[in-house]
Design a protein around this motif. Structure first.
Motif, short mmCIF file in Angstrom:
data_model
loop_
_atom_site.label_atom_id
_atom_site.label_comp_id
_atom_site.label_asym_id
_atom_site.label_seq_id
_atom_site.Cartn_x
_atom_site.Cartn_y
_atom_site.Cartn_z
N VAL A 29 39.48 18.83 50.74
CA VAL A 29 39.95 17.68 51.51
C VAL A 29 39.18 17.64 52.83
O VAL A 29 39.23 18.59 53.62
N ASN A 30 38.44 16.58 53.05
CA ASN A 30 37.64 16.43 54.26
C ASN A 30 38.43 15.68 55.31
O ASN A 30 38.91 14.57 55.09
N VAL A 31 38.59 16.31 56.47
CA VAL A 31 39.49 15.83 57.49
C VAL A 31 38.78 15.67 58.83
O VAL A 31 37.98 16.53 59.23
N ALA A 32 39.06 14.58 59.51
CA ALA A 32 38.58 14.38 60.88
C ALA A 32 39.71 14.79 61.83
O ALA A 32 40.84 14.34 61.67
N VAL A 33 39.39 15.64 62.78
CA VAL A 33 40.39 16.17 63.71
C VAL A 33 40.07 15.70 65.12
O VAL A 33 38.94 15.84 65.59
N ALA A 34 41.08 15.14 65.81
CA ALA A 34 40.90 14.64 67.17
C ALA A 34 41.60 15.55 68.17
O ALA A 34 42.83 15.61 68.20
N VAL A 35 40.81 16.26 68.96
CA VAL A 35 41.37 17.06 70.05
C VAL A 35 41.43 16.13 71.27
O VAL A 35 40.47 15.99 72.01
N ILE A 36 42.58 15.48 71.41
CA ILE A 36 42.75 14.47 72.46
C ILE A 36 43.34 15.13 73.70
O ILE A 36 44.29 15.91 73.62
N HIS A 37 42.75 14.81 74.85
CA HIS A 37 43.29 15.39 76.08
C HIS A 37 43.07 14.43 77.24
O HIS A 37 42.25 13.52 77.19
N TYR A 38 43.83 14.68 78.29
CA TYR A 38 43.58 14.04 79.58
C TYR A 38 43.59 15.17 80.61
O TYR A 38 44.61 15.80 80.85
N LYS A 39 42.40 15.49 81.13
CA LYS A 39 42.22 16.65 82.00
C LYS A 39 42.72 17.89 81.25
O LYS A 39 42.23 18.19 80.18
N ASP A 40 43.73 18.60 81.78
CA ASP A 40 44.19 19.83 81.13
C ASP A 40 45.47 19.63 80.32
O ASP A 40 46.16 20.59 79.98
N GLN A 41 45.79 18.39 79.97
CA GLN A 41 46.92 18.09 79.11
C GLN A 41 46.41 17.71 77.72
O GLN A 41 45.58 16.81 77.59
N TYR A 42 46.92 18.40 76.70
CA TYR A 42 46.44 18.20 75.33
C TYR A 42 47.54 17.62 74.44
O TYR A 42 48.72 17.94 74.60
#
Length: 378
Positions: A29-42
């Protein structure tokens, strides 16, 4: 950014395969992963107990369909799950991972995206996604400390996230050769000029001067260090370590492999050599790459260490981006060729060679995650 065209669609049984065949290779299963953050908040979601790897937090993302790139899948999945629209955000590749859970194999293409202040304000209080899943914002320090239970494949992603946006590299000892005592001059200069709480690659280029690394780390307890891989024994001590020596060891964040050392990790047929087995098993690695062959070797080494459960390859210095004073005869890659190499790497890419800290945004636009250097970074 990589479009992941070589591993976008789920593996399907060949239509010509005998229907009586009982053994089939498990699908990937091919998956796109988004590590979303704003400054140091994830930003994390929470997987329902009924889902694969349920009752765990996760980075937002989803399956890559056959007709889309990884980045397109990421934008679509994030919008469907959270309502956050990433069409105009800078999407930076962190890396690619393959993980076998036993009952399922996944290939993750991981990207890091920083939201604008406006996007963060709009979504920071959202506790539930559009599919009913719980959502939460967490601090980077808590995330990296393991306070949130993530699927096993995410362990390497957390190591990648430790990389800073800027890395300073020390001058070689020979740079201070005109001084009466080069070692004293080297130590004093770096002790006084390294930025507070920075990551520093201590590169002395002198096998007999590793004690200087220890002295610098003692004088500057705020810095975190990258050391050459061949400097396995930083501290020439026998028996138990002192409290100071233990503390110094804890501030070594990675060992570095030169381009030539990396290329010696595999033979001409691509098989691992004894050298690849002798690399540090206590620390993550950062490697140096200059071309497609070394990127290929880095990817192979990274995958091998993950399979062996060893600290991962957390970054690749890809150089030289621009012309440098240190290596004036080296032909610079230029941003376009550098970007092409960055797309091939399965780990975060660090720009090196003729760069300045203010070029970080340019590196991000071309697919890197960080910049490094000597003159402009100390």
């Amino acid at each position: 950014m990589s479009n992941g065209s070589n591993q976008q669609s789920e593996t399907k049984p060949d239509s010509k395969t005998n229907s009586n065949t009982k053994t089939k290779k498990p699908s990937i299963v091919n998956v796109a992963v988004a590590v979303i953050h704003y400054k140091d908040q994830y930003f994390l979601g929470f997987r329902d107990a009924t889902q694969h790897q349920g009752n765990r937090y996760e980075f937002v993302g989803g399956k890559i369909e056959a007709n889309e790139s990884a980045a397109q899948a990421l934008i679509r999945e994030v919008a469907e799950e959270t309502g956050i629209l990433l069409d105009n955000n800078t999407i930076v590749k962190l890396g690619r991972l393959h993980h076998d859970y036993g009952d399922k194999q996944v290939s993750l293409q991981v990207y890091k995206i920083q939201l604008t202040a406006e996007q963060y304000e709009q979504h920071k209080h959202r506790e539930q996604g559009l599919e009913g899943q719980a959502l939460t914002w967490v601090s980077k320090s808590q995330l990296l400390a393991g306070a949130y239970h993530l699927p096993a494949a995410n362990k390497t992603i957390l190591e990648w996230l430790k990389l800073p946006s800027k890395i300073a590299i020390t001058y070689p000892l020979a740079h201070f050769g005109t001084h009466t005592d080069a070692a004293v001059a080297w130590l004093q200069y770096h002790q006084e000029n390294l930025a507070s709480e920075s990551w520093v690659y201590i590169r002395l280029k002198n096998a007999n001067s590793k004690h200087l690394a220890e002295q610098l780390m003692t004088a500057r307890p705020d810095i975190l260090t990258i050391l050459p891989n061949n400097n396995e024994q930083l501290l020439d001590v026998e028996g138990s370590l002192t409290a100071n020596e233990t503390e110094i060891g804890q501030r070594i964040v990675a060992k570095h492999l030169t381009h030539s050392t990396l290329m010696q990790c595999f033979d001409k047929d691509g098989n691992p050599t004894a050298l690849s087995q002798s690399l540090s098993k206590d620390y993550p690695l950062i490697v140096s790459c200059h071309d497609i062959a070394s990127i290929t070797a880095a990817n192979k080494l990274a995958n091998m260490r993950i399979q062996q459960g060893l600290p991962p390859v957390i970054g690749a210095f890809v150089s030289p981006v621009l012309a440098t004073q240190t290596h004036p005869n080296d032909v610079p890659l230029g941003w376009e060729a550098w970007s092409a190499l960055a797309k091939l790497a399965d780990m975060p890419v660090i720009g090196l060679g003729g760069l300045e800290p203010v070029m970080l945004n340019q590196a991000l636009q071309y697919g890197g995650i960080s910049v490094a250097g000597i003159r402009q970074f100390i």
